[in-house]
Design an enzyme around this catalytic site. Sequence first.
Site, PDB file in Angstrom:
ATOM      1  N   ILE A   1       1.299  -5.300  -0.220  1.00 10.36           N
ATOM      2  CA  ILE A   1       0.044  -4.741  -0.715  1.00 10.36           C
ATOM      3  C   ILE A   1       0.282  -3.903  -1.968  1.00 10.36           C
ATOM      4  O   ILE A   1      -0.419  -4.027  -2.958  1.00 10.36           O
ATOM      5  CB  ILE A   1      -0.633  -3.862   0.365  1.00 10.36           C
ATOM      6  CG1 ILE A   1      -0.869  -4.672   1.652  1.00 10.36           C
ATOM      7  CG2 ILE A   1      -1.932  -3.265  -0.167  1.00 10.36           C
ATOM      8  CD1 ILE A   1      -1.852  -5.808   1.504  1.00 10.36           C
TER       9      ILE A   1
ATOM     10  N   CYS B   1       2.000  -4.389   8.017  1.00  8.32           N
ATOM     11  CA  CYS B   1       3.240  -4.997   8.461  1.00  8.32           C
ATOM     12  C   CYS B   1       3.335  -4.997   9.981  1.00  8.32           C
ATOM     13  O   CYS B   1       2.443  -4.527  10.689  1.00  8.32           O
ATOM     14  CB  CYS B   1       4.429  -4.227   7.884  1.00  8.32           C
ATOM     15  SG  CYS B   1       4.350  -3.997   6.096  1.00  8.32           S
TER      16      CYS B   1
ATOM     17  N   GLU C   1      -0.303   2.272   5.444  1.00  7.58           N
ATOM     18  CA  GLU C   1      -0.491   2.690   4.061  1.00  7.58           C
ATOM     19  C   GLU C   1      -0.644   4.209   4.018  1.00  7.58           C
ATOM     20  O   GLU C   1      -1.351   4.787   4.853  1.00  7.58           O
ATOM     21  CB  GLU C   1      -1.760   2.070   3.453  1.00  7.58           C
ATOM     22  CG  GLU C   1      -1.788   0.555   3.409  1.00  7.58           C
ATOM     23  CD  GLU C   1      -0.848  -0.045   2.384  1.00  7.58           C
ATOM     24  OE1 GLU C   1      -0.315   0.715   1.545  1.00  7.58           O
ATOM     25  OE2 GLU C   1      -0.654  -1.275   2.423  1.00  7.58           O
TER      26      GLU C   1
ATOM     27  N   ASP D   1       4.900   3.390  -1.352  1.00  7.48           N
ATOM     28  CA  ASP D   1       4.780   4.552  -0.476  1.00  7.48           C
ATOM     29  C   ASP D   1       5.896   4.663   0.555  1.00  7.48           C
ATOM     30  O   ASP D   1       6.094   5.725   1.145  1.00  7.48           O
ATOM     31  CB  ASP D   1       3.417   4.560   0.233  1.00  7.48           C
ATOM     32  CG  ASP D   1       3.142   3.283   1.022  1.00  7.48           C
ATOM     33  OD1 ASP D   1       3.950   2.328   0.942  1.00  7.48           O
ATOM     34  OD2 ASP D   1       2.107   3.236   1.711  1.00  7.48           O
TER      35      ASP D   1
ATOM     36  N   GLY E   1     -16.446  -0.308   7.835  1.00  7.64           N
ATOM     37  CA  GLY E   1     -17.221   0.893   8.134  1.00  7.64           C
ATOM     38  C   GLY E   1     -16.878   1.515   9.464  1.00  7.64           C
ATOM     39  O   GLY E   1     -17.628   2.377   9.956  1.00  7.64           O
TER      40      GLY E   1
END
Length: 631
Positions: free
Chosen positions: A53, A2, A77, A100, A364
Amino acid sequence: MCGIAGIYHLETAKPVDPARVRAMLHPMAHRGPDGSGDWTAPGVGLGHLRLSIIDIAGSPQPMASDDEAVTLTYNGEIYNFRALRAELEDRGHRFRTSGDTEVIIAAWRQWGPDCLSRLNGMFAFAIHDHVRGCLFLARDRLGVKPLHYARLSDGSIAFASELKGLLRHPLLRCEAKLTAVEDYLAFGYVPDDSCIVAGVEKLPAGHYLMLERGKAVPAPSCWWSPDFSNRIRASEGEAAEHLVHLMRAAVTDRMVADVPLGAFLSGGVDSSAVVALMAEASARAVRTCTIGFDQAALDETAYAQQIAERFATDHRTRTVAAADFALVDRIADMFDEPFADASALPTYRVCELAREEVTVALSGDGADEAFAGYRRLVFQHQEERLRAMIPAVLRRNLLGPLARVWPQMDWAPRPLRARATLAGLSKGGAEAYAEAVGVTGPDQRARLFNDAAKRALGDHVAEARYWKAMVEAPARERLDRAQYADLKIWLPGDILTKTDRMSMAVSLEAREPLLDYRLVEFAAALPAAMRVKGGTGKAILKQAMERYLPHDILYRPKMGFVTPVSHWFRGALADQARALATSSTLARSGWFDMAEIERIVAAHQAGRRDHGRLIWQFFMLEKSLAKLFGL
């Protein structure tokens, strides 16, 4: 993922115009195309842009507690939110939603600022607590998510995910900060302890800021920092086994989403490791994507294809060519501040490719910093051993003068560039590493600035932040100090800024499992010999992944996600390079020796020197100065 913004009056609870909060959100719409909201109360206003999400139908923001005493706007998140929710329910908290966001509110009410240590995730958020009379701003441990703020003339603090949001506030004076330009030329980005716009600050990674009405603005408080002062007691085999366990947990934690999910795949060790563990945990084919180059020496698509076939992924590839230089205006706009990591261009393209099919992509990022994967860290480790054996006076009085007369060989591999090696050995470890991690050295910068700019800069030295970080690092070995500085400065300032802005430009959430704080803390506790071995970095990580990845992927020379700008500026983009010498924007800044810029371009195009990165720096600087300050 967001975007957030807000205003908080420090002295009196003056009303906040919700239209002003919405105006700050508007230029960041790419961060949250699925919804927006704003909330105001006496003396405070919070705004939110949503990229849905988790709990897609619920969890609108800004979100208030049941009694409306606490209101949150949040970007990020929390990967352990379900475990936290269960713990908080046992303590009597009740939840209306399944996401969450509400968990953060309950955690704040239960533990206050100490809630941060319980959150495993990437985040930047603002909590207004009516009972406590405060606004609490916080940023995740490693700085995955950004947060800018500024003190304004009406006694308020304004904040936003991106600089462009703050710039919409009419009381923010947009004046250039020359020391930030010096920092940018040194490193290729403006570090988190600075900003190109005077008066704007970035909340440092792993810090929070507690604002209380009627009180002075305090310095941000550090709630987490990497610590290299401890060491594990384990064999290499035991360490490798535990590392696989931590990596597996980090990857699976980040595969939780209510939207399509995939991964970036470069064909290098780090992204290949993430894809391998995703494939292990997934019942379906993992969606992967790769960006290649039209210059064969820089192209890694064949390695990515090898991994895609090994793990039967749903794989797509796209090629970046010189024509993609047309993206420069788009990229400059997304970063706001000048940003010269040219890999931003292929990063944008791979995010764009991923977004065609997924909303979340795992990357990664982070392993090179945590496990000493960069060549410069390996060289630093080797050079520090030599420094310990050669007396400082000999290094300074013999190697230094020898480096000054040694011929410059930009074309040669680093081990053969004796000039750079001699110059590095003649200096202390912190001074040498600060220059090694930089883009443009102090001597070159001194030639670029005119006399007036040099007087205005005074005793400011961009590299000093690296010296300080390395001296103060909680460390046992010299390699620790360089890695600590990278984690504090380079990682949030360059790598994570690039990934955040380029992914958010296409409304894609990027997640970095190899930056799970448990992984980083474990890596910091490893002896240097498990990180660097036989002249190669990430030794323990490669050993741990031998069961998953082929030898030629694990142990081939590192290429990195590079862009062939040096080649472009001698070919298809030669005219753009020459135009810098007569740039009205650079000239109007009043900072530069334009004749020196002309000499740099001429030397590069004649093939006498490789100045491709420096030319790119000036090109991106020109774009930012014109956009931000109308120069």
